[in-house]
Design an enzyme around this catalytic site. Structure first.
Site: not given
Length: 383
Positions: A300, A279, A350, A177, A348, A173, A249
């Site tokens: 987090e 993060r 979005d 680039r 999972y 995922r 999790r």
């Protein structure tokens, strides 16, 4: 014919399905165990600073699904927002996802795209022909240096295990680039709701045929008197965890406030394994059209979810998949219940996919009602 529906959970899935059913003239009751709507998308103003805070961690809306984009914008104005993530690793700050700037900065070079592509291919472990694990996937496509700096430590903290134990699909995922594009997502439509997600979900639920009962726990005995149940809670929880618990999790948040601009960006990852948190998110940057003197940040921490915790990410390792198949069999044998959303299908998802599946579920139910057909336990199989 008016039908009575019970929906469990007041997040995106139930809101979208409930609205569709209410507009068709049906009666909808929603049970929500928390004292607020919105599920893990819940947002609210911080009393001290006025900053719009994503209480359960940041949610950034991005999609290529034009119908879903138009749907959310019909309830709330979405303003432009591009997710530009930074990471602190080995004493320096870099842009994510890995792009041409990241590569040149990391290696101290000034390569053009074709040069960088050839250079990274030289770093890659081409002996790995068919990557099976997260680690093999990373080593095959970016090599050991970038893997160690940007993926290994962060992944160990996020998932609580070594990347060699995770499937390669998790890393697939994450793009690499060979230009200077640092927009984390590549979808056509990207933005943030002007007044937060909770305001949007309030508007979706604002219908005379919808009743929301907050701080109301669900158990299967409460389904009597309802023609059909749409359940967005944990799949194993519907059955009282009688076969065992599916693995998740969870996240712990260490909130702190400051003045001014704490870190200069919305999301700063920490790739080194010796930094305990994954993060820091600075929430006022998620609403760049607003101005605030104060600032709200979250550190987090990721860990295995315990029974009393809020589940975030389904683990879906082999043990969980075996148990999941058993629960799916139970669900398929349970009449008049449809399992929806991230928890109900143990996947999972979005936000845009959650809304898309909710729209499809509601429409399929309407078709079943018209045709006298039975509604399946899952519109999208968890397996």
């Amino acid at each position: 014919m008016t039908t009575n529906f019970l929906l469990v959970g007041a997040g995106l899935s139930s809101a979208v399905i409930g609205r569709h059913l209410a507009e068709a003239g049906h009666k909808v009751t929603i049970f929500e165990g928390r004292d607020h709507i919105g599920g893990n998308c819940h947002t609210e103003r911080d009393a001290e600073t006025g900053v719009m805070v994503h209480i359960y961690g940041p949610h950034i809306f991005h999609t290529d699904d034009e119908e879903v984009w138009n749907y959310v914008n019909s309830f709330e104005t979405f303003l432009p927002y591009k997710n530009r993530v930074k990471t602190t690793s080995q004493g320096a700050v870099y842009s994510l996802p890995i792009n041409l700037h990241t590569i040149n900065q990391f290696y101290g070079k000034t390569m053009r795209p074709d040069e960088a592509r050839a250079f990274i291919e030289q770093q890659a472990d081409t002996s790995i022909e068919n990557p099976q694990t997260f680690e093999e996937q990373a080593l095959r496509f970016v090599g050991p240096d970038l893997y160690e700096a940007f993926f290994k430590g962060y992944t160990m903290k996020q998932w609580g295990c070594h990347p060699s134990e995770l499937p390669a699909s998790i890393l697939k995922r994450l793009p690499v680039r060979f230009n200077y594009d640092d927009n984390y997502f590549f979808h056509k439509f990207q933005g943030m709701p002007e007044n937060g997600y909770t305001a949007m979900i309030e508007k979706i639920l604002d219908h005379t045929n919808i009743e929301v009962r907050l701080s109301t726990m669900f158990d299967s005995a409460t389904t009597e008197g309802y023609d059909h149940v749409f359940y967005s809670g944990p799949l194993d929880g519907y059955f009282g965890y009688k076969l065992g618990r599916l693995g998740y999790r969870t996240l712990d948040f260490e909130k702190f406030t400051d003045t001014g601009d704490y870190q200069g960006t919305a999301v700063m990852n920490y790739g080194d394994v010796d930094v305990p948190f994954t993060r820091i998110t600075e929430h006022k940057h998620f609403s760049p059209w607003e101005e605030h003197e104060g600032t709200v940040c979250y550190r987090e921490f990721s860990r295995e979810a315990q029974p009393e915790d809020t589940p975030y990410y389904p683990i879906r390792m082999m043990d969980e998949k075996t148990l999941l198949a058993d629960y799916v069999r139970l669900a398929n044998e349970t009449p008049n219940v449809t399992f929806v959303g991230r928890l109900g299908t143990y996947r999972y998802l979005d936000m845009d996919v959650t809304i898309r599946e909710a729209l499809d579920t509601a429409r399929q139910f309407s078709d079943c009602l018209t045709n006298g057909a039975a509604m399946p336990a899952f519109v999208k199989s968890p397996l």
